[in-house]
Design an enzyme around this catalytic site. Structure first.
Site, short mmCIF file in Angstrom:
data_model
loop_
_atom_site.label_atom_id
_atom_site.label_comp_id
_atom_site.label_asym_id
_atom_site.label_seq_id
_atom_site.Cartn_x
_atom_site.Cartn_y
_atom_site.Cartn_z
N HIS A 118 49.48 3.47 33.07
CA HIS A 118 49.80 3.86 31.70
C HIS A 118 50.69 2.82 31.02
O HIS A 118 51.68 2.35 31.58
CB HIS A 118 50.53 5.21 31.75
CG HIS A 118 50.79 5.83 30.43
ND1 HIS A 118 49.79 6.22 29.58
CD2 HIS A 118 51.96 6.15 29.80
CE1 HIS A 118 50.31 6.77 28.49
NE2 HIS A 118 51.63 6.72 28.60
N GLU A 142 45.07 5.92 34.90
CA GLU A 142 45.94 6.82 34.15
C GLU A 142 45.20 8.07 33.71
O GLU A 142 44.01 8.05 33.38
CB GLU A 142 46.57 6.13 32.96
CG GLU A 142 45.65 5.53 31.93
CD GLU A 142 46.46 5.00 30.74
OE1 GLU A 142 47.13 5.83 30.09
OE2 GLU A 142 46.44 3.80 30.49
N SER A 200 51.46 5.22 23.97
CA SER A 200 51.42 6.60 24.44
C SER A 200 51.54 7.57 23.27
O SER A 200 50.70 7.58 22.37
CB SER A 200 52.51 6.81 25.49
OG SER A 200 52.31 8.00 26.21
#
Length: 306
Positions: A268, A238, A143
């Site tokens: 995610h 996502e 991320s």
């Protein structure tokens, strides 16, 4: 690896997310920190240390020492720590035998872009100064940590440092201008985030140069030439899907070897669901194979340099 398992996991994540509502950033950080569990580094040696002037967790498989992994945790640059990053870092250590450092880089809004990338650069530089062979270093992150992986590599390249063997990123952010279509189209299926969530995180971290700086939006405006081979793994469920696709395309345009894997029906940073989701374990196995392959390619080069 069936649809029923994916649906059950997504439903469980969506339900759990309802209990993670917080009013302040401090409360968000405290909640996110509960992700770190003693079992994350089971069977490995984990030691609190300092790298590049920042706290770090060094994670070692005592039976192997195949190279070096520098890992950056996720959390939108707002939450998370070297301890929350240990879960995925440790899983890569188990699969590859790399010696990992999970870094506690500075967080926003107290420290905005490029603070975290400067921390990443300092950590990478120290690994090199300690004698780590860049041909046997991998940088990875999930991320925001995937975004930080790119930013760190850009700063290292511009500083004239040798590139590592490879980069592995899980569901990376890559464009803080939020131009990706999936930020809207996947809002109804992403069990974790909405566009508003990503807008919140982006607003906390934008600093020098705004959203149009290469460190803020490397997938859109960064010069990615000369970066090492990349593996990008992301799920189709996502809102940040477009960021992975954008980054992969720009890397390809810059003549960088890049492998983009989009796994259908998973959320995610889905590799973090290893042990719960078959696709997660399979993805980590592929990530390990990618790393092993890049280190094998680099080995003759390292030998010649000695």
């Amino acid at each position: 690896m069936g649809k029923a398992q994916r649906d059950a996991v997504n439903a469980a994540i969506r339900e759990a997310a309802k209990g993670l509502v917080a009013d302040t950033i401090d409360e968000r950080r405290a909640l996110f920190e509960t992700r770190a569990q003693p079992g994350d580094t089971r069977g490995l040696t984990a030691t609190e240390t300092v790298l590049g002037g920042r706290p770090a967790l060094e994670i070692i498989d005592e039976a192997r020492d195949a190279g070096t992994l520098l890992y950056f945790h996720g959390g939108g640059y707002v939450v998370g720590s070297h301890r929350t990053g240990a879960r995925l870092a440790a899983e890569l250590v188990r699969r590859t035998g790399l010696r990992a450092w999970s870094l506690d880089y500075r967080l926003a809004p107290e420290h905005r872009i490029p603070a975290a990338a400067l921390d990443g650069l300092a950590a990478y530089r120290e690994l090199l100064e300690r004698g780590a062979d860049p041909a046997h270093i991998v940088i990875a992150g999930d991320s925001a940590g995937g975004h930080l992986t790119v930013g760190t590599l850009l700063l290292a390249r511009d500083a004239g440092l040798p590139m590592p063997a490879a980069a592995v990123v899980f569901s990376p952010m890559s464009d803080l201008a939020m131009t990706g279509a999936s930020l809207t189209s996947k809002g109804g299926v992403d069990p974790i985030f909405t566009r508003a969530d990503i807008e919140f995180f982006a607003a906390q971290q934008v600093g020098d140069g705004g959203i149009d700086s290469p460190i803020a939006s490397p997938g859109r405006v960064g010069d990615l030439r000369g970066l090492p081979p990349f593996l990008i793994q992301t799920g189709s469920y996502e809102v940040l899907l477009s960021d992975s696709v954008l980054l992969a395309g720009r890397l390809g345009e810059a003549d960088v070897d890049v492998t983009l894997e989009i796994v259908g029906g998973v959320p995610h940073v889905f590799p973090d669901l290893f042990g719960q989701l078959d696709e997660a374990d399979a993805a980590l196995d592929r990530a390990a194979a990618f790393i092993d392959g890049r280190l094998a390619v680099a080995a003759p080069v390292a030998a010649l340099a000695e």
